[in-house]
Design an enzyme around this catalytic site. Structure first.
Site, PDB file in Angstrom:
ATOM      1  N   GLU A   1     -35.897  -1.759  44.555  1.00 20.35           N
ATOM      2  CA  GLU A   1     -35.646  -0.492  45.273  1.00 20.35           C
ATOM      3  C   GLU A   1     -34.281  -0.545  45.919  1.00 20.35           C
ATOM      4  OE1 GLU A   1     -38.168   1.077  48.291  1.00 20.35           O
ATOM      5  OE2 GLU A   1     -39.982   0.816  47.092  1.00 20.35           O
TER       6      GLU A   1
ATOM      7  N   GLU B   1     -44.427  -2.929  50.175  1.00 15.67           N
ATOM      8  CA  GLU B   1     -43.807  -3.248  51.466  1.00 15.67           C
ATOM      9  C   GLU B   1     -44.764  -3.609  52.595  1.00 15.67           C
ATOM     10  OE1 GLU B   1     -40.994  -0.091  52.301  1.00 15.67           O
ATOM     11  OE2 GLU B   1     -39.634  -0.786  50.750  1.00 15.67           O
TER      12      GLU B   1
ATOM     13  N   ASP C   1     -41.397  10.206  53.453  1.00 15.47           N
ATOM     14  CA  ASP C   1     -40.038  10.587  53.862  1.00 15.47           C
ATOM     15  C   ASP C   1     -39.336  11.449  52.802  1.00 15.47           C
ATOM     16  OD1 ASP C   1     -39.540   8.465  52.131  1.00 15.47           O
ATOM     17  OD2 ASP C   1     -38.430   7.242  53.589  1.00 15.47           O
TER      18      ASP C   1
HETATM   19  C1  BMA Z   1     -38.933   2.625  50.239  1.00 14.90           C
HETATM   20  C2  BMA Z   1     -40.139   3.206  49.542  1.00 14.90           C
HETATM   21  C3  BMA Z   1     -40.652   4.454  50.129  1.00 14.90           C
HETATM   22  C4  BMA Z   1     -39.580   5.314  50.717  1.00 14.90           C
HETATM   23  C5  BMA Z   1     -38.205   4.817  50.362  1.00 14.90           C
HETATM   24  C6  BMA Z   1     -37.098   5.592  50.987  1.00 14.90           C
HETATM   25  O1  BMA Z   1     -39.192   1.660  51.113  1.00 14.90           O
HETATM   26  O2  BMA Z   1     -41.098   2.242  49.368  1.00 14.90           O
HETATM   27  O3  BMA Z   1     -41.610   4.151  51.086  1.00 14.90           O
HETATM   28  O4  BMA Z   1     -39.763   6.608  50.349  1.00 14.90           O
HETATM   29  O5  BMA Z   1     -38.096   3.510  50.766  1.00 14.90           O
HETATM   30  O6  BMA Z   1     -37.100   5.442  52.377  1.00 14.90           O
END
Ligand code: BMA
Length: 899
Positions: A562, A467, A191
């Site tokens: 994240e 994930e 993405d």
């Molecule tokens: C997270 C990451 C990527 C992705 C990001 C933004 O889940 O692990 O897979 O680029 O989100 O959507």
């Protein structure tokens, strides 16, 4: 077994005999199976896209819509070949191997027309015995690369049941079935990136002749023995399979170049029988007194002391020496039960302790530094990204599972910069096959990569995937209820990867997935009902529909690995993405093509509207305003979210949430010019986020956050390891004046490594009392500044609280100008002093200087004094007058049309 211990003796064993390497890199030839492209030049290490570019068959695949135009490259097969000369001296060796440090990915290798092997994993080092295939003089090597796109399709067709997702979402404009291949998962699109289905010899290739054992890896684990004031240096030395090293008079010598010119030397006789094994390994523990070495610390906690650990194998047939850099440190991932007042279970802690100190992990997620694997090895590029991490006060990066296991140089630099690494295994956002061949392939990958990099002190944790547990439990790929996918998941991450990992590292810290519930996931059998449980393990959070300036929207996990928001790169950078500037309009099909995140632009527009007013779409400056607001929004929202996580480092809520100990935002870097989550764009230019995150990651910070009940909580967070006495100074400003209308001071004693809410006030009531207006609008007329002082010295970056959305705040339109630019240093790295004057308080002042590369001492800042001095550093050749002319100034009420 005996080990002799000698201090201060220098042995000369580094000069090897009985071993020779012949580099086969450099000039190769390349053939397309498509006859049009016969006999092209190739460079090794390299890759098909780089080579076709050099041959002028294609243009830059990251320019214009070339990623789409050149999909045929990844759909074709390619042959790399060359002749090379083998001297007699090489042929004389008992063992002759050809070693490929990295082949991307599906290849068949022929030497002098004889098939010597196949490859199917770009993360494996391949070694083939070529003793009986080589001849004196000219030899020919030929490597046939099969299109990974075609191979993915074939493997998916052959699969007994579908392995989802078969294809990425349409917006990614990518290729299908990458999960069938052991190749960088992002190379079929992501993405934030294009589909560049790479192929080629992406790492070194060489011939190796030897008469005795060659050291392939030295894996070191350092174990502290506090009772005896020692470090146990446990090592496993892995040797090549040889014919020759059988004699009992073989020795292994360990040498540590410690402090005070102390060479610690340990010698041991090696029993000849071990050499009959496929992969001989010599295990040993040597002891080092704590007096002669210093510890390795993460950035912000001390020096990054490193030592050479030299291992030599000395045998009658020949010698080999391997130098492994080591850093003395302990690391624990603390997952202790937390209980409520009635002894109810509130989950587990989740934090790193390094050398006994609890560390709040501050950092980001690292995606590959280039979408072309061969370019991602570039040292300068790696340096510029990692230096950004260090300059931004980070102490941890997560090497994310959709990319590559990074180069040796990368981990050398993370060691030297004190950046801890959370290392994913390369599996991301997909389910994976578990046919035996695939699992065997994964075993080889784990085996090679763990041995190659695990000794780096910066690597503190390994995780099985990105994930994929969440994908199963969240039914992302409609796998729900199908037992086979759950079984496959456990087979791959628990029974294969973890089992293999634990064979190699006794003290290695391993999580099955990210996010996961840590040890709770194991108690749940490997898959938890909710891997996002805030009271366990790590968490990933993306919120795109609520206002990210409001801290109350964010969860309170133990560790956020994240979180993020998108933004566009600077216009001056975007210009480098296309030959046709008319493409650079928000909503154009060109930019839409680069927006791979479904509904990404719409989400940014919504978020921006919570705080700012975009001009009408037909406004000539719309695109620049959108870019600027997207960056301001991203920066401020990530700063808010980061401060929110740091605020909870010592706070435990009554629902069991809190004690947050990590904030790794998504994402540090980029692979092309596109709207993404990065803080720095692919040209190296910092977005506003990169300047603001440095403050949010400072060792001491103040956090002012409005609660849902209308009060303002003021919290101090200290990552310092000593008590800090300070004065918290809170000032209140009206938007129309540089002079504060009130000031409160409070002396605080901040305990080491803690957070504490030290003050709370009813915002509107308080501001009304101060004369900001009526209860209903006082918060629109005033704002707060927060400082942490020791006398007049600022201990923390100045912070701000804007109690209302900015488009509802009574900001006055400022006139901002540069009053002077002076050269302070005209060395290679030029430094300029810039003085700015504003007529009104101005927010998020952004200075842009187009093509001139460099960094400001501050940018994206608020100016609450009429003049302000900042600095600019560049290696460009520019005078102060020229610089002054290039600088464009924007703030939230007026966005420059330059650049
Ligand atoms: C997270 C990451 C990527 C992705 C990001 C933004 O889940 O692990 O897979 O680029 O989100 O959507």
């Amino acid at each position: 077994m005996y080990i002799s211990f000698i201090i201060l003796i220098l042995l000369n064993f580094s000069k090897c005999h009985g071993l020779d390497r012949l580099n086969l890199g450099g000039f190769w030839r390349l053939n397309g199976t498509n006859q049009e492209h016969k006999i092209l030049n190739a460079t090794v290490p390299g890759g098909i896209f780089s080579d076709l570019l050099l041959n002028k068959i294609i243009e830059d695949p990251l320019y214009d819509e070339n990623d789409q135009k050149y999909k045929w490259v990844g759909e074709s097969d390619w042959i790399y070949y060359r002749n090379f000369t083998v001297p007699e001296s090489m042929l004389g060796y008992n063992n002759i191997n050809i070693i490929f440090e990295g082949l991307d990915t599906i290849a068949s290798i022929y030497l002098n027309g004889i098939h010597i092997g196949n490859t199917s994993n770009m993360f494996v080092r391949y070694i083939f015995d070529v003793k009986h295939v080589l001849s004196l003089g000219t030899n020919q090597i030929e490597i046939l690369f099969t299109s990974p796109v075609q191979m993915g399709k074939k493997l998916a067709n052959d699969s007994l049941y579908p392995i989802p997702p078969q294809c990425p979402p349409n917006d990614y404009r990518g290729e299908c079935h990458v999960n069938q291949l052991r190749k960088m998962q992002a190379s079929f699109s992501w993405d934030w990136g294009p589909a560049i289905a790479s192929m080629g010899i992406w790492k070194d290739v060489y011939l190796e002749g030897s008469n005795s054992s060659v050291i392939r890896y030295v894996v070191v684990e350092l174990i502290e023995d506090s009772a005896n004031d020692l470090w146990n240096v446990k090592s496993k030395t892995y040797l090549s399979k040889t014919s020759g090293t059988k004699a009992d008079d073989t020795k292994i010598i360990y040498r540590i170049e410690a402090d005070f010119h102390t060479n610690l030397i340990f010698v041991e006789d090696v029993n000849g029988t071990i050499f009959d094994l496929d992969e001989p390994v010599i295990e040993n523990t040597v002891q080092v007194s704590k007096n002669v070495v210093k510890r390795w610390w993460p950035n912000g906690y001390g020096e990054q002391n490193m030592y050479n650990f030299n291992v030599s194998i000395i045998s009658p047939g020949g010698n080999d020496t391997f130098i492994q850099r080591i850093g003395f440190r302990t690391v624990e991932l603390v997952q202790e039960e937390i209980k409520g007042s009635k002894q109810e279970k509130w989950g587990n802690t989740f934090y790193f302790k390094v050398n006994g100190i609890p560390i709040f992990a501050k950092g980001s997620n690292y995606i590959p530094s280039s979408i072309l694997p061969e370019k991602g090895q570039d040292k300068k590029l790696i340096d510029s990204i990692l230096q950004t991490a260090r300059d931004s006060n980070m102490n941890m990066l997560r090497v994310w599972g959709g990319g590559i296991y990074e180069s040796d140089y990368f981990y050398q630099r993370t060691d030297e910069l004190g950046i801890m690494v959370w290392q994913d295994f390369m599996f991301a956002c997909a389910l994976y096959p578990t046919r035996e061949e695939f699992l065997e392939n994964v075993r080889s990958e784990v085996n090679h990569q763990v041995k190659r990099i695990a000794s780096h002190p910066s690597i503190v944790l390994w995780a099985g995937n990105n994930e994929n547990e969440a994908a199963i439990t969240g039914n992302w790929y409609r796998s729900n209820g199908k037992q086979i996918y759950n079984d496959d998941y456990k087979k791959l991450y628990k029974q294969t990867i973890r089992t293999e990992f634990q064979k190699l590292l006794e003290g290695g810290i391993f999580l099955l997935s990210s996010p996961s519930n840590g040890i709770k996931t194991d108690e749940d059998g490997g898959i938890s009902k909710n891997p996002y449980d805030l009271r366990y393990g790590d968490d990933h959070t993306y919120i795109y529909a609520l206002d990210g300036f409001n801290p109350n929207i964010y969860p309170i996990p133990r560790f956020s690995s994240e979180y993020g928001f998108q933004s566009y790169p600077a216009y001056s950078s975007l210009k480098k993405s296309t030959s046709n500037e008319s493409n650079l309009v928000i909503g154009s099909s060109f930019l839409e093509g680069r927006q791979h995140h479904p509904l990404g632009d719409l989400e940014m527009t919504l978020l921006i509207s919570y705080q700012f007013q975009l001009p009408p779409r037909n406004n000539a400056n719309y695109t620049r305003v959108f870019i600027y607001y997207s960056q301001v929004y991203q920066a401020a929202a990530i700063k808010t979210e980061t401060e929110h996580y740091r605020k909870y480092r010592s706070i435990l809520n009554l629902d069991g949430t809190g004690l947050t100990m990590g904030a790794l935002y998504w994402q540090l870097n980029d692979v092309w010019l596109a709207p993404t989550w990065s803080g720095m764009d692919v040209t190296g230019k910092w977005k506003i986020l990169q300047y603001l995150i440095r403050d949010a990651f400072a060792p001491l910070i103040t956090v002012g956050q409005l609660t849902p009940y209308g009060s303002l909580d003021l919290t101090i967070v200290s990552d310092k390891t000593v008590l800090t006495d300070a004065t918290l100074s809170v000032e209140v400003f009206k938007w129309n004046s540089f002079t504060p209308i009130a000031k409160i001071e409070k002396n605080v004693s901040m305990e080491a490594t803690s957070s504490k809410t030290v003050m709370s006030m009813q915002t509107s009531e308080y501001l009304t009392e101060l004369g900001c207006g009526q209860l209903s609008n006082a918060a629109n007329n005033c704002f707060f500044t927060l400082n942490l002082l020791n006398g007049t010295t600022k201990l923390a970056p100045e912070n701000f609280v804007f109690p209302k959305p900015l488009h509802d705040s009574n900001l006055q339109t400022p006139k901002i100008k540069i009053t002077s630019v002076t050269t302070i240093s005209s060395d290679k790295e030029r430094r300029f002093k810039i003085v700015l004057k504003t007529s009104q308080i101005a927010l998020f002042i952004w200075l842009e200087c187009g093509e001139v590369t460099g960094k400001f001492s501050e940018n994206g800042f608020h100016q609450i004094t009429s003049t302000k001095t900042i600095y600019f550093e560049t290696d460009g050749d520019i005078s102060s007058e020229e610089l002054r002319k290039t600088i464009a100034i924007s703030n939230i009420l007026s966005v420059s049309e330059m650049y």
